[in-house]
Every structure is written in structure tokens, then in C-alpha cells.
Design an enzyme around this catalytic site. Structure first.
Site, PDB file in Angstrom:
ATOM      1  CG  ASN A   8      42.941 -25.622  52.222  1.00 43.40           C
ATOM      2  OD1 ASN A   8      41.614 -25.478  51.890  1.00 43.40           O
ATOM      3  ND2 ASN A   8      43.492 -24.465  52.450  1.00 43.40           N
ATOM      4  NE  ARG A  89      40.370 -22.914  54.945  1.00 44.37           N
ATOM      5  CZ  ARG A  89      40.059 -22.341  53.954  1.00 44.37           C
ATOM      6  NH1 ARG A  89      40.362 -22.618  52.673  1.00 44.37           N
ATOM      7  NH2 ARG A  89      39.571 -20.973  54.145  1.00 44.37           N
ATOM      8  CG  HIS A 178      40.050 -15.359  56.783  1.00 37.25           C
ATOM      9  ND1 HIS A 178      40.049 -14.053  56.017  1.00 37.25           N
ATOM     10  CD2 HIS A 178      40.570 -16.224  55.609  1.00 37.25           C
ATOM     11  CE1 HIS A 178      39.907 -14.320  54.645  1.00 37.25           C
ATOM     12  NE2 HIS A 178      40.253 -15.481  54.323  1.00 37.25           N
ATOM     13  NE  ARG A 239      34.904 -14.179  48.560  1.00 33.36           N
ATOM     14  CZ  ARG A 239      35.646 -14.982  49.275  1.00 33.36           C
ATOM     15  NH1 ARG A 239      36.298 -14.372  50.508  1.00 33.36           N
ATOM     16  NH2 ARG A 239      36.090 -16.319  49.027  1.00 33.36           N
ATOM     17  CD  GLU A 384      44.562 -19.698  56.578  1.00 32.45           C
ATOM     18  OE1 GLU A 384      43.648 -19.895  56.743  1.00 32.45           O
ATOM     19  OE2 GLU A 384      45.316 -19.498  55.537  1.00 32.45           O
TER      20      GLU A 384
END
Length: 400
Positions: A8, A89, A178, A239, A384
Site C-alpha cells: 500500500n 492496493r 474504500h 475533508r 483491507e
């Protein structure tokens, strides 16, 4: 030969895990960071021990060499013969990549080109892919895309109401993110409630520094809160999530903010940080508990937005069988879960206060709803990396 190395990558760091995809066991993990700085750092964890070293790491290729050296120092040499594949990823797959994909030169180039839709992510993934393929040239490399799970959304859910020619020319549509987490959690929840995934209507709340929700019908994503980019949707650490687009025009005209300043404002200086001065939900909660009214407002706005999407997805699905909270905030903040579920008994959602407050203790799903709740409300730790390893192994194992 069944070990999967999961990567990742960011622009100046990459995380890695060595996983047995059949058992899910973590054999090792680590972080290579501060790539390109005068002094980088390698942190490697294996068999309960952590090895750390600081040294110059000029680029990702050097970073992978240091990762290999860390495995050797830990007595676990990682040459190509020890790996079945490397799983990467990748955040943005556009409308080109619907499933895990073997990386060749063309795929690597397309991942880089899709950086126009994810400039903070895909170029960094590409750097790691180039370095990893050079380090392990005889091992298959697989891209697992965050957006792939959401390719099952119907056109009504992914289409923005702008000029269709402009949208088509510039790839403007809802992609969602996601996806790897939403896919893992919805499948894990189905196993926990002992019902076939294909029968269930589920809503997954991935609540962390980045946050999104997903409506999952029969194991397929039918709607999600993030859009063209990860900015849309819920209130996040830094965000803004949803806002009136005309705010941007207003700030440009009245405050003189240019495109870069607006980008920084919405992606880096908004959300919890903009409302409460910090992007860490734990700090916001502590401040609110101490009487900080602005911190409490930040929590209230966050909760309101989550409930807004929860109601929308209950309508889209025609009800739900399972609602799952996951990721750092979703798994660990009982008060937020209680606030989200408060007053939803009309929809068959009844939270058990004691179960909700109890600590998870282990990385296993647990039920936090009452026995008479028509909807099973769960806390499901996401994984994940395990999902990337599973999908990578599913592809290379099938081809073996």
C-alpha cells in the site's frame, strides 16, 4: 509459495504485509517512510519483534531493497521463490478495471494515466509498482482497485446531472472508494450472522480519517457516498464532504481563493479540522466532553451527515438486514455509534447500550443490537490487506 506480499504505497512511503492468504495469518509487516528525505526510516515487525533503522532512502526502488534487507535481518529472507504474488492496493481504477488485474506494462501505464482522477494516490501506486516489479521480476503482480467493488452501481447512482458530453470526455461520474473494505466487511458480516451474502441487504459505515458509506444488496455495491474523488460524502478528518458547489465560486470571487487554495481548503483544512481545530476524532471527542461547544458541533455535524446517508440507503435498499460499523472511528467510538442509531427504532434498529459500550477485545465481529432488533447492528473490524491478499490469491491461484 502461497505467501502474498501486500503493498500500500504513498508518494513518500509504503506499508507492506506478508500474508498467508489461505489462513489469513500475518507473517510480517512493516513501513518504509520518508522516501526522498535526507533520512528515511524502515520499521519491520515479525514474530512479536520490531526492527527499526534510519538511513537515506532516495526512491521507492531503494525502499524495496531496504524492505528485503529487513526481512533478511529478521531471519525471513524474502526472495521471489517465497512469494506466490505481490498484491498492490490501487485507489482509482476508473471505468476500466472491474476486478483484480495482473499488472503488465500496459496496466501499469493505465494506472498512472488514471492519476488525473486520483493525483495524490495513483502516481504513488505506480512508483511502487515499478519498483516492486523490478525487485520481484519473476513473480506475478496484481492490482486490487478500491473502485472495483462499486462498478456494480446502476447508472442512476453513478451519473452526475451535468452535460453528458462533458462528463464522457473527462470521465466524470461517481466511482466510490474504500471498496476493498466495504467488500470485506459485508462478506464478513454475512458469515457472522450465518446467512448467505446473496440474501442480505447491508449498509457498511467505514468511518475513519477518510470515511464513506455503502449500500450493499446481495453482495453488490448499489450506492456509495464518495464520488469522482474521495472528497464527496461524509465529514472526514480534514475533508469537507458534501457542500454546495457554489461555495467554491463564492470563495473565488469574494475571497480571491484560486484553484489550489480551494483544493487545500476542502481536502486538508476542512472536516473535523476545519470545525474543531483537529482532524483526530479522539481529540474532538475529548474536547467535546470537556465542554468545547465547537467540538460538540463538529460531532453533531458528522453524526447528522451519517444519518442523512443512512436514511437514504435504507430507502434505496428497501430496508436493511445488517448495518456494520468499521474502521478506526466506527470500530472504537461507542458514543458516535449511539448517536447515529438514536431514534431509529421505527426502522427496526435497536441498539443495546451495554453491548455498544463494551470493548471489542479481539479483531472479531460483534453484535451491538438488541435481540429483538429487526436489523442486526454490528461492529466488524476491517482488514483491507487480508482482502487484497485473498483477491490476489484468487487470481494467481486460479491461474496456477
Amino acid at each position: 509459495m502461497s505467501k502474498i506480499l501486500v503493498i500500500n504505497s504513498g508518494s513518500s512511503s509504503f506499508k507492506y504485509q506478508l500474508i498467508d492468504p489461505e489462513s489469513g495469518e500475518r507473517l510480517a509487516s512493516g513501513l518504509v517512510e520518508r522516501i526522498g528525505d535526507s533520512l528515511g526510516r524502515v520499521k519491520h515487525r515479525c514474530a512479536g519483534e520490531t526492527l527499526e533503522e534510519e538511513l537515506p532512502i532516495p526512491d521507492h526502488t531503494a525502499g524495496f531493497a531496504e524492505m528485503e534487507r529487513a526481512f533478511e535481518r529478521a531471519g525471513q529472507p524474502l526472495d521471489g521463490s517465497a512469494l506466490a504474488a505481490v498484491g498492490h492496493r490501487v485507489v482509482q481504477g476508473g471505468d476500466e478495471f472491474f476486478e483484480p488485474t495482473i499488472i503488465d506494462d500496459r496496466v501499469a501505464e493505465r494506472i498512472l494515466a488514471l492519476g488525473v482522477l486520483a493525483p495524490l494516490h495513483n502516481p504513488a501506486h505506480h512508483q511502487a509498482i515499478v519498483a516492486a516489479r523490478a525487485t520481484f521480476p519473476d513473480v506475478p503482480h496484481v492490482a486490487v482497485f478500491d473502485t472495483a467493488f462499486h462498478q456494480t452501481m446502476p447508472p442512476a447512482a453513478y451519473t452526475y446531472a451535468i452535460d453528458r458530453r462533458v462528463a464522457a470526455e473527462h470521465g466524470i461520474r461517481r466511482y466510490g472508494f474504500h471498496g476493498t473494505s466495504h467488500q470485506y466487511v459485508s462478506a464478513r458480516a454475512a458469515r457472522f450472522v450465518e446467512r448467505p451474502l446473496a440474501e442480505l441487504k447491508q449498509i457498511v459505515l467505514h468511518l475513519g480519517n477518510g470515511a464513506s458509506m455503502c449500500a450493499v444488496d446481495g453482495g453488490r455495491s448499489v450506492d456509495t457516498s464518495m464520488g469522482l474523488t474521495p472528497l464527496e460524502g461524509l465529514v472526514m478528518g480534514t475533508r469537507s464532504g458534501d457542500l454546495d458547489p457554489s461555495i467554491l465560486f463564492h470563495l473565488h470571487r469574494e475571497a480571491g481563493l484560486d484553484v489550489d487554495a480551494l483544493d487545500r481548503l476542502l481536502n486538508s483544512e476542512s472536516g473535523l479540522r476545519g470545525l474543531a481545530g483537529t482532524g483526530d476524532f479522539r481529540d474532538v471527542r475529548a474536547a467535546a466532553d470537556a465542554g468545547d461547544a465547537q467540538a460538540q458541533l463538529a460531532i453533531d455535524v458528522t453524526t447528522h451527515r451519517i444519518r442523512h446517508y443512512l436514511g437514504a440507503y435504507l430507502a434505496a435498499l428497501g430496508g436493511a438486514d445488517v448495518i456494520s460499523f468499521t474502521a478506526g472511528v466506527g470500530e472504537n467510538n461507542a458514543a458516535l455509534r449511539a448517536g447515529v442509531c438514536a431514534g431509529l427504532e421505527w426502522f427496526g434498529i435497536r441498539l443495546d447500550a451495554a453491548l455498544n459500550e463494551a470493548a471489542s477485545g479481539v479483531a472479531e465481529p460483534r453484535r451491538i443490537s438488541t435481540p429483538d432488533s429487526r436489523v442486526a447492528v454490528l461492529v466488524v473490524p476491517t482488514d483491507e490487506e487480508a482482502e487484497i491478499a485473498r483477491q490476489t490469491w484468487g487470481l494467481v491461484g486460479a491461474a496456477a
